[in-house]
Design an enzyme around this catalytic site. Structure first.
Site, PDB file in Angstrom:
ATOM      1  N   ASP A  58       1.290  -0.361   9.451  1.00 28.18           N
ATOM      2  CA  ASP A  58       1.554   0.902  10.168  1.00 28.18           C
ATOM      3  C   ASP A  58       3.062   1.241  10.106  1.00 28.18           C
ATOM      4  OD1 ASP A  58       1.214   3.089  11.836  1.00 28.18           O
ATOM      5  OD2 ASP A  58       0.663   1.919  13.616  1.00 28.18           O
ATOM      6  N   ILE A  88       0.820  -1.220   0.000  1.00 29.04           N
ATOM      7  CA  ILE A  88       0.000   0.000   0.000  1.00 29.04           C
ATOM      8  C   ILE A  88       0.854   1.271   0.000  1.00 29.04           C
ATOM      9  CG2 ILE A  88      -0.338   0.308   2.500  1.00 29.04           C
ATOM     10  CD1 ILE A  88      -3.383   0.681   1.752  1.00 29.04           C
TER      11      ILE A  88
END
Ligand code: AR6
Length: 178
Positions: free
Chosen positions: A40, A17
């Site tokens: 994250d 991503i």
């Protein structure tokens, strides 16, 4: 795989991503918004230290809610940070909280005039949500939102590994067939 919801596109892709050029990418964060592992960690590494500086000003985020920052060194101009449910902690509330992550992220995107957004598979890593249960919730929530909000032109799910991609593909085929 790609389907159309009126004029909007919903896509499934396997990949990373942090490499997406959508207006925003969504981070599967924790309530501190101060970084972590998984997607994250990857987003913070790719965006650079200014992302953490901005996150420090946000005062955390509740499970099921979402907050926006700039994207810094990412191709995406914005990061929308959402906090998924820890599957075993939330019990019967988990599904509603997971749906809320997708809905709130899309609301925040729309409030900021964004037209394209990439999601990871929220909660299905460290937070332990079984992907076969999470995928239909994620997809149905996005489809319902796109039906009502054509100003979001593209939603892309960016699934990191083959197993996760296939679970989403299977769920989307099932939803499309009904
Ligand atoms: N691109 C797309 N997806 C990824 C990437 C990437 N670069 N890296 C991992 N994934 P997780 P959670 C996938 O654990 O379950 C963090 O420490 C991964 O394979 O990242 O919501 C936070 O700070 C999995 O399919 O998020 C929280 O403490 C999916 O992203 C906690 O983990 C989600 O896995 C959040 O746990």
């Amino acid at each position: 795989m790609q389907i159309k919801i009126n004029k909007s596109s919903l896509e499934l892709a396997q990949g990373d991503i942090t490499q997406q050029d959508t207006d925003a990418i969504v981070n599967a964060a924790n309530p501190t918004l101060l970084g972590g592992g998984g997607v994250d960690g990857a987003i913070h590494r790719a965006a650079g230290p200014q992302l953490l500086e901005e996150c420090r000003t946000l005062g955390g985020c509740n499970t099921g809610d979402a907050k926006i920052t700039r994207g810094y060194r990412l191709k995406a101009k914005h990061v929308i940070h959402t906090v998924g449910p820890v599957y075993h902690r939330e019990g019967a509330r988990a599904a509603g909280l997971l749906a809320s992550c997708y809905r709130r992220s899309l609301e925040v995107a729309r409030e900021n005039g964004l037209k394209s957004i990439a999601f990871p598979s929220i909660s299905t890593g460290a937070y332990g949500y079984p992907v076969q249960e999470a995928a239909p919730i994620a997809l149905q929530t996005v489809i319902d939102y796109l039906k009502d909000h054509p100003e979001i032109e593209l939603v892309r799910f960016v699934l990191f590994d083959r197993h996760t991609y296939e679970a989403y593909e299977e769920a989307l085929k099932r939803i499309s067939a009904t």
